[in-house]
Design a protein around this motif. Structure first.
Motif, short mmCIF file in Angstrom:
data_model
loop_
_atom_site.label_atom_id
_atom_site.label_comp_id
_atom_site.label_asym_id
_atom_site.label_seq_id
_atom_site.Cartn_x
_atom_site.Cartn_y
_atom_site.Cartn_z
N VAL A 1 37.38 27.00 47.29
CA VAL A 1 38.43 27.45 46.37
C VAL A 1 37.98 28.70 45.66
N LEU A 2 38.82 29.72 45.70
CA LEU A 2 38.59 30.93 44.91
C LEU A 2 38.89 30.60 43.47
N VAL A 3 37.87 30.61 42.63
CA VAL A 3 38.01 30.22 41.24
C VAL A 3 38.51 31.36 40.38
N SER A 4 37.93 32.52 40.58
CA SER A 4 38.27 33.67 39.76
C SER A 4 37.89 34.94 40.49
N ALA A 5 38.59 36.03 40.18
CA ALA A 5 38.29 37.31 40.80
C ALA A 5 38.70 38.43 39.86
N ILE A 6 38.10 39.60 40.08
CA ILE A 6 38.39 40.76 39.27
C ILE A 6 38.28 42.01 40.13
N ASN A 7 39.13 42.98 39.87
CA ASN A 7 39.06 44.21 40.64
C ASN A 7 38.05 45.17 40.02
N ARG A 8 37.84 46.29 40.68
CA ARG A 8 36.81 47.23 40.26
C ARG A 8 37.04 47.74 38.84
N SER A 9 38.26 48.09 38.52
CA SER A 9 38.55 48.64 37.20
C SER A 9 38.63 47.58 36.11
N GLY A 10 38.75 46.33 36.50
CA GLY A 10 38.78 45.25 35.54
C GLY A 10 40.14 44.96 34.94
N ASP A 11 41.17 45.62 35.41
CA ASP A 11 42.50 45.43 34.84
C ASP A 11 43.32 44.35 35.55
N ILE A 12 42.80 43.82 36.63
CA ILE A 12 43.47 42.74 37.33
C ILE A 12 42.49 41.59 37.49
N VAL B 1 42.13 30.39 39.02
CA VAL B 1 42.80 29.20 39.50
C VAL B 1 43.21 28.37 38.28
N ASP B 2 44.33 27.67 38.40
CA ASP B 2 44.91 26.99 37.24
C ASP B 2 43.92 26.07 36.52
N SER B 3 43.08 25.41 37.27
CA SER B 3 42.20 24.42 36.68
C SER B 3 41.13 24.99 35.75
N VAL B 4 40.90 26.31 35.79
CA VAL B 4 39.88 26.91 34.94
C VAL B 4 40.46 27.85 33.89
N LYS B 5 41.75 28.04 33.89
CA LYS B 5 42.37 28.95 32.94
C LYS B 5 42.11 28.48 31.51
N ALA C 1 32.69 39.24 47.58
CA ALA C 1 33.20 40.59 47.44
C ALA C 1 34.21 40.87 48.53
N SER C 2 35.21 41.66 48.18
CA SER C 2 36.27 42.01 49.11
C SER C 2 36.42 43.51 49.20
N TRP C 3 36.72 43.99 50.39
CA TRP C 3 37.05 45.40 50.57
C TRP C 3 38.43 45.70 50.01
N GLY C 4 39.26 44.70 49.90
CA GLY C 4 40.63 44.87 49.46
C GLY C 4 40.83 44.51 48.01
N PRO C 5 42.08 44.23 47.64
CA PRO C 5 42.41 43.93 46.25
C PRO C 5 42.09 42.49 45.90
N VAL C 6 42.31 42.15 44.64
CA VAL C 6 42.16 40.78 44.19
C VAL C 6 43.07 39.87 45.00
N SER C 7 42.51 38.80 45.47
CA SER C 7 43.26 37.81 46.24
C SER C 7 42.88 36.43 45.77
N ALA C 8 43.84 35.52 45.81
CA ALA C 8 43.60 34.13 45.44
C ALA C 8 43.06 33.31 46.60
#
Length: 123
Positions: free
Chosen positions: A46-57, A61-65, A98-105
């Motif tokens: 399960v992807l718990v949390s993610a952040i993009n390079r700039s930090g604005d996105i 996951v609901d269970s950790v919000k 780490a991902s080459w692309g954008p934030v993904s769930a």
């Protein structure tokens, strides 16, 4: 190639806190997003949390919000996961990703994974 080294896992009591760190090296300029994936033996990842390079996105996951906070230090190529109000159900091996692309769930969208750091929360 990107190499990820995570640390900070361990044993915590319910209601306690841990801070995970992930240092990225190699071709870090290719990274679009970083996050944390957790796996329980016999269960899916399960992807718990993610952040993009700039930090604005960010994604949680609901269970950790409200309990977990992801942050990053671009200069140090490091991502952190502050885990508060830990619950036994948070017990898992946590992998930096780490991902080459954008934030993904979706965990499947992350291209590089670390070795994992175990987190155990006792009640």
């Amino acid at each position: 190639q990107v190499q990820l080294v995570e640390s900070g896992g361990g044993l915590a009591q319910a209601g306690g806190s841990l801070r995970l760190s992930c240092a990225a090296s190699g071709s870090t300029s290719n990274i679009g997003a970083m996050g944390w994936i957790r796996q329980v033996p016999g269960k899916g990842r399960v992807l718990v949390s993610a952040i993009n390079r700039s930090g604005d996105i960010t994604y949680y996951v609901d269970s950790v919000k409200g309990r977990f906070t992801i942050s990053r230090d671009t200069v140090k190529s490091t991502v952190y996961l502050q885990m508060n109000s830990l619950m036994p159900e948070d017990t898992a091996v946590y992998y930096c990703a780490a991902s080459w692309g954008p934030v993904s769930a979706s965990a499947s969208d992350y291209d590089y994974w670390g070795q994992g750091t175990p987190v155990t929360v006792s009640s």
